[in-house]
Write a protein that holds these residues in place. Structure first.
Motif, PDB file in Angstrom:
ATOM      1  N   PHE A   1      32.466 -17.522   2.904  1.00 43.55           N
ATOM      2  CA  PHE A   1      31.778 -16.657   3.875  1.00 43.55           C
ATOM      3  C   PHE A   1      30.313 -17.067   4.043  1.00 43.55           C
ATOM      4  O   PHE A   1      29.541 -17.079   3.098  1.00 43.55           O
ATOM      5  CB  PHE A   1      31.857 -15.189   3.429  1.00 43.55           C
ATOM      6  CG  PHE A   1      31.051 -14.262   4.312  1.00 43.55           C
ATOM      7  CD1 PHE A   1      31.435 -14.030   5.628  1.00 43.55           C
ATOM      8  CD2 PHE A   1      29.901 -13.646   3.833  1.00 43.55           C
ATOM      9  CE1 PHE A   1      30.692 -13.178   6.450  1.00 43.55           C
ATOM     10  CE2 PHE A   1      29.153 -12.802   4.647  1.00 43.55           C
ATOM     11  CZ  PHE A   1      29.551 -12.575   5.951  1.00 43.55           C
ATOM     12  N   ASP A   2      29.984 -17.405   5.284  1.00 41.85           N
ATOM     13  CA  ASP A   2      28.612 -17.750   5.695  1.00 41.85           C
ATOM     14  C   ASP A   2      28.070 -19.041   5.074  1.00 41.85           C
ATOM     15  O   ASP A   2      26.889 -19.349   5.274  1.00 41.85           O
ATOM     16  CB  ASP A   2      27.629 -16.600   5.411  1.00 41.85           C
ATOM     17  CG  ASP A   2      27.531 -15.644   6.604  1.00 41.85           C
ATOM     18  OD1 ASP A   2      28.286 -15.815   7.577  1.00 41.85           O
ATOM     19  OD2 ASP A   2      26.688 -14.718   6.561  1.00 41.85           O
ATOM     20  N   VAL A   3      28.886 -19.794   4.318  1.00 36.73           N
ATOM     21  CA  VAL A   3      28.373 -21.049   3.746  1.00 36.73           C
ATOM     22  C   VAL A   3      29.246 -22.277   4.024  1.00 36.73           C
ATOM     23  O   VAL A   3      28.827 -23.400   3.750  1.00 36.73           O
ATOM     24  CB  VAL A   3      28.139 -20.955   2.208  1.00 36.73           C
ATOM     25  CG1 VAL A   3      27.151 -19.849   1.873  1.00 36.73           C
ATOM     26  CG2 VAL A   3      29.436 -20.759   1.441  1.00 36.73           C
TER      27      VAL A   3
ATOM     28  N   LEU B   1      29.063 -27.722   4.036  1.00 34.05           N
ATOM     29  CA  LEU B   1      28.530 -26.651   3.196  1.00 34.05           C
ATOM     30  C   LEU B   1      27.092 -26.383   3.609  1.00 34.05           C
ATOM     31  O   LEU B   1      26.269 -27.303   3.621  1.00 34.05           O
ATOM     32  CB  LEU B   1      28.572 -27.100   1.719  1.00 34.05           C
ATOM     33  CG  LEU B   1      27.757 -26.255   0.736  1.00 34.05           C
ATOM     34  CD1 LEU B   1      28.332 -24.848   0.625  1.00 34.05           C
ATOM     35  CD2 LEU B   1      27.720 -26.934  -0.630  1.00 34.05           C
ATOM     36  N   ILE B   2      26.815 -25.130   3.986  1.00 37.71           N
ATOM     37  CA  ILE B   2      25.439 -24.739   4.291  1.00 37.71           C
ATOM     38  C   ILE B   2      24.855 -24.206   2.985  1.00 37.71           C
ATOM     39  O   ILE B   2      24.959 -23.022   2.681  1.00 37.71           O
ATOM     40  CB  ILE B   2      25.373 -23.637   5.378  1.00 37.71           C
ATOM     41  CG1 ILE B   2      26.462 -23.826   6.453  1.00 37.71           C
ATOM     42  CG2 ILE B   2      23.973 -23.548   5.970  1.00 37.71           C
ATOM     43  CD1 ILE B   2      26.396 -25.106   7.213  1.00 37.71           C
TER      44      ILE B   2
ATOM     45  N   VAL C   1      25.467 -14.349  -0.628  1.00 39.61           N
ATOM     46  CA  VAL C   1      25.704 -15.546   0.197  1.00 39.61           C
ATOM     47  C   VAL C   1      24.812 -16.695  -0.270  1.00 39.61           C
ATOM     48  O   VAL C   1      25.260 -17.842  -0.393  1.00 39.61           O
ATOM     49  CB  VAL C   1      25.474 -15.230   1.690  1.00 39.61           C
ATOM     50  CG1 VAL C   1      25.440 -16.510   2.524  1.00 39.61           C
ATOM     51  CG2 VAL C   1      26.552 -14.283   2.211  1.00 39.61           C
TER      52      VAL C   1
ATOM     53  N   CYS D   1      26.247 -18.053  -3.425  1.00 48.17           N
ATOM     54  CA  CYS D   1      27.445 -18.860  -3.131  1.00 48.17           C
ATOM     55  C   CYS D   1      27.050 -20.241  -2.618  1.00 48.17           C
ATOM     56  O   CYS D   1      27.645 -21.255  -3.011  1.00 48.17           O
ATOM     57  CB  CYS D   1      28.323 -18.156  -2.094  1.00 48.17           C
ATOM     58  SG  CYS D   1      29.303 -16.812  -2.785  1.00 48.17           S
ATOM     59  N   GLY D   2      26.056 -20.302  -1.741  1.00 53.59           N
ATOM     60  CA  GLY D   2      25.586 -21.587  -1.234  1.00 53.59           C
ATOM     61  C   GLY D   2      25.064 -22.466  -2.358  1.00 53.59           C
ATOM     62  O   GLY D   2      25.343 -23.667  -2.417  1.00 53.59           O
TER      63      GLY D   2
ATOM     64  N   ALA E   1      27.896 -23.612  -4.815  1.00 52.35           N
ATOM     65  CA  ALA E   1      28.673 -24.643  -4.124  1.00 52.35           C
ATOM     66  C   ALA E   1      27.883 -25.953  -4.072  1.00 52.35           C
ATOM     67  O   ALA E   1      28.438 -27.038  -4.281  1.00 52.35           O
ATOM     68  CB  ALA E   1      29.029 -24.175  -2.714  1.00 52.35           C
TER      69      ALA E   1
END
Lengths: 307, 307
Positions: free
Chosen positions: A19-21, A150-151, B198, B201-202, B205
């Motif tokens: 989600f969002d990334v 990947l953001i 978020v 998570c970024g 990752a």
């Protein structure tokens, strides 16, 4: 080169735990765009087929993205853009991103490639700002780079391309209903339990690991979302049935594409992805809900030059 | 084989954006353990040096972890355990995990290795349950597997080993103060903003991506934690100064080791890691705070058999 014809691909953003990334670029679904040099400075949208979208450059995502590029690269050349939409607006498959990414990619090519694909992302994001109010990158980045994008961060913008495992295929089904982005946003909660954030972190980390190691089992085990999917899926008719059918027919995982209403599944091998397409199509046929379904490989390089 | 002598390594859990999902195994900091078969069934802790810890098997993390293994593998053989602690209890460097992991590893070897290293993790987690009230895996898993261990999920338990880039070195500094685990837990908030989840998570990752691609810059850019560090770091004297000194001296990133009070930094190359050690040692020397500092490579294989 005075004219370029492009394939501007659809993309799946969010991807459950991403989600969002995270976003991924598709291969067999996309718009066609023709961009031609002109003697008149600036950008004109001269044709749009397949969708009812604004022709005014400043109201069109392709126009706005192109202008953002031209704002950073001064030229006397102008550009005319024709867009043949195949990706439905509001489908959750990155329709606005395809147009924005295609515009900046094409203009960049016609200018002799002053920018890298990665450099083009912020320009394309301006199209997203026009489309949704937020300059998000999780569709335009995979459209421009291909594979998974990947953001990691927006401030500063930090985007990492991750190649897709060879045998990974996507199935997407688009129920012909409208979910307004504003509604998809409004169901989200501002705060979430720390425990759910930890679960999401474990899953996105597992998904990234699975992509690098081509561990399809790990990819499947990681494709979960306990934060957004439970809230947004209520806006998608038959979501739980679709997801169960996808998993029962061998999909690695399934979830909401972007903010919906399209639903995606990822599978190992095209045969499984096709079986999943049949199974989820049957659900909507039984529900008498009009839909489109697509099976696609992962597009490794993003936008393609057709001629 | 009647007796085995082991090196049971220290570990760094959490690692900034890896809160509750990631740990890494160290090479130059660890306990020594000697485990010997005995004719009397069950487990006896017969010697502990370097720490004041319970000798009662059921009150000792090594004892409890060993009993969890023997609960799943019936044998008439008994075991005597000697523990020479070098990792200080309550340091945030996985002291209890080293003892629990060492006990199950050694007993497994003496039994002819009925379990894989991965199989041993749940037994060692029972030691953690005794030590902290929670059967967490983010220290015992890297201690048993080596490298980085990602805890994708606890239910079901799903742990992925990720090899460390060759040139990665850790610096850890342990201020000689006590931070009670209960205090470190109590400063956490039950709910967090979705936006911060978020960001986390970024970053996790990005960190996983950086580990696979040996992209030290990406590893460094990803080592951030906006969720836990701002709350827990107030319990660690001079935390911000340490972190700044580490980064100013070339560390890729720096944060709290486990739940503290130790602070870690990761660097590319042992020279940088040593420079970081000097710089952060100077901070505590100036503050007249007693400390221990360590520089270590990443341990690729976990627990080592000494003899």
């Amino acid at each position: 080169m005075d004219e370029i014809k492009l394939f501007a691909p659809a993309t799946i953003a969010n991807l459950s735990c991403g989600f969002d990334v995270l976003g991924v670029c598709l291969d067999h679904i996309g718009d066609e765009m023709i961009i031609r040099k002109s003697r008149t400075k600036g950008i004109r949208i001269i044709e749009i087929t397949g969708a009812d979208l604004p022709m005014d450059t400043k109201q069109n995502v392709a126009g706005v993205a192109g202008l953002a590029l031209l704002d950073q690269f001064h030229t006397e050349i102008g550009f005319e853009i024709r867009i043949h939409k195949k990706i439905k607006a509001g489908s959750g498959l990155g329709s606005s991103a395809a147009s924005a990414a295609g515009a900046v990619f094409g203009i960049n090519e016609l200018l002799g490639r002053p920018f890298s694909s990665a450099d083009l992302i912020p320009f394309a994001m301006e199209g997203e700002r026009l489309a949704s109010g937020t300059a998000h990158a999780d569709n335009v980045a995979p459209a421009l780079l291909g594979g998974f994008a990947l953001i990691r961060s927006y401030a500063p913008l930090d985007i990492i391309k991750i190649n897709a495992p060879q045998a990974l295929f996507a199935t997407v089904i688009h129920p012909q209903i409208e979910v307004r982005t504003a509604d998809a946003r409004s169901v989200l909660r501002e705060n979430i339990p720390l425990g759910k954030a930890v679960i999401q972190c474990g899953n996105i980390a597992g998904l990234i690991s699975g992509l690098y190691t081509e561990d399809y089992g790990l990819i499947g085990r990681s494709l979960h979302d306990e934060i957004v999917e439970p809230l947004r899926s209520i806006l998608i008719p038959g979501f739980e049935k679709l997801k169960m059918a996808a998993l029962d027919n061998g999909a690695l995982g399934s979830g909401i594409s972007g903010s919906g209403p399209s639903v995606f599944a990822l599978s190992k091998g095209i045969e499984t992805a096709k079986n999943v397409a049949v199974a989820i199509s049957n659900i909507y046929t039984e529900m008498q809900l009009p839909f489109e379904v697509h099976v696609s490989g992962i597009n490794p390089a993003g936008i393609k030059i057709i001629s």
